[in-house]
Design a protein around this motif. Structure first.
Motif, PDB file in Angstrom:
ATOM      1  N   ASP A 202       0.830  -1.213   0.000  1.00 47.61           N
ATOM      2  CA  ASP A 202       0.000   0.000   0.000  1.00 47.61           C
ATOM      3  C   ASP A 202       0.860   1.258   0.000  1.00 47.61           C
ATOM      4  O   ASP A 202       0.533   2.254  -0.653  1.00 47.61           O
ATOM      5  N   THR A 203       1.964   1.213   0.741  1.00 48.74           N
ATOM      6  CA  THR A 203       2.873   2.363   0.790  1.00 48.74           C
ATOM      7  C   THR A 203       3.473   2.639  -0.577  1.00 48.74           C
ATOM      8  O   THR A 203       3.521   3.789  -1.030  1.00 48.74           O
TER       9      THR A 203
ATOM     10  N   LYS B 246       2.234   1.769  -3.488  1.00 54.66           N
ATOM     11  CA  LYS B 246       1.169   2.249  -4.370  1.00 54.66           C
ATOM     12  C   LYS B 246       0.875   3.723  -4.122  1.00 54.66           C
ATOM     13  O   LYS B 246       0.637   4.488  -5.064  1.00 54.66           O
ATOM     14  N   ALA B 247       0.879   4.118  -2.860  1.00 51.78           N
ATOM     15  CA  ALA B 247       0.619   5.527  -2.519  1.00 51.78           C
ATOM     16  C   ALA B 247       1.706   6.432  -3.092  1.00 51.78           C
ATOM     17  O   ALA B 247       1.426   7.516  -3.616  1.00 51.78           O
TER      18      ALA B 247
ATOM     19  N   GLN C 172       1.157   6.709  -6.858  1.00 53.25           N
ATOM     20  CA  GLN C 172       0.066   7.630  -7.159  1.00 53.25           C
ATOM     21  C   GLN C 172       0.491   9.078  -6.953  1.00 53.25           C
ATOM     22  O   GLN C 172       0.111   9.968  -7.716  1.00 53.25           O
TER      23      GLN C 172
END
Length: 214
Positions: free
Chosen positions: A68-69, A71-72, A75
């Motif tokens: 998730d990190t 991916k953030a 983005q």
């Protein structure tokens, strides 16, 4: 009697020997078992599925968080690239407009600084004013794209002074002249162009500073 005694002694001896052999065999088997256990890898280490459920759950939670990190961050970079691209396009248009204003200023400066002053009907003066008008017409057709919303909100008060809602330069920022315009009109137009040039430069700087958070 001697034979029977001898047979009894033999029987007792054999019994003792058998018992001793059995004990030795048991000890040997126990030793082999212990050595086998020492040399055998931990089944927990070889088989992750045999690990405790809490430990497996914790490992999975960490990897998901790391994913998730990443991916953030991806983005964030994508969004930043979009902002940079939009700001670059705005600055490119502002730079082109500034160059055109400089050309127009050059034409008027040639008229103003000519000595002796050009007569109103001077062919050279008329050609300079015709060039001025041609550049202005081209400039009025040019569209200056607004910067991305986050930047635009920060520079809106400056933007509206120079660029209209349609993305074109305000006609008041770049005055129109005719081939018969007087020297006074030429001087006034030159002063307005100077303000327009400064306004475009300041607007470009403000947009860029808004992008980098300055």
């Amino acid at each position: 009697m001697e034979v029977q005694t001898s047979n009894g002694a033999n029987t007792a001896y054999l019994s003792v020997q058998q018992t001793t052999s059995q004990k030795q065999a048991q000890q040997s088997q126990q030793t082999q078992t212990a050595e086998t256990q020492q040399n055998t890898p931990d089944s927990m280490a070889l088989n992750p599925a045999a690990q405790p459920a809490d430990q497996v759950k914790l490992s999975s939670s960490v990897t998901v968080k790391n994913l998730d990190t990443v991916k953030a961050i991806e983005q964030m970079h994508t969004r930043m690239n979009q902002l940079v691209k939009g700001t670059r396009e705005t600055n490119e248009a502002l730079n082109k407009a500034a160059e055109q204003v400089n050309f127009m200023q050059g034409n008027l400066t040639s008229i103003i600084k000519n000595f002796p002053p050009f007569p109103i009907d001077s062919k050279e003066r008329q050609e300079l004013l015709m060039s001025y008008t041609s550049i202005r017409q081209e400039m009025m057709k040019m569209t200056i794209p607004q910067p991305p919303p986050p930047m635009y909100e920060q520079v809106k008060h400056e933007w509206d002074k120079t660029v209209g809602q349609n993305g074109q330069m305000l006609s008041s920022a770049v005055p129109a002249l005719e081939t018969t315009s007087s020297d006074t009109q030429v001087n006034e137009a030159a002063a307005q162009l100077e303000n327009a040039s400064a306004g475009l430069a300041n607007l470009s700087s403000s947009v860029t500073k808004a992008l980098i958070g300055g």
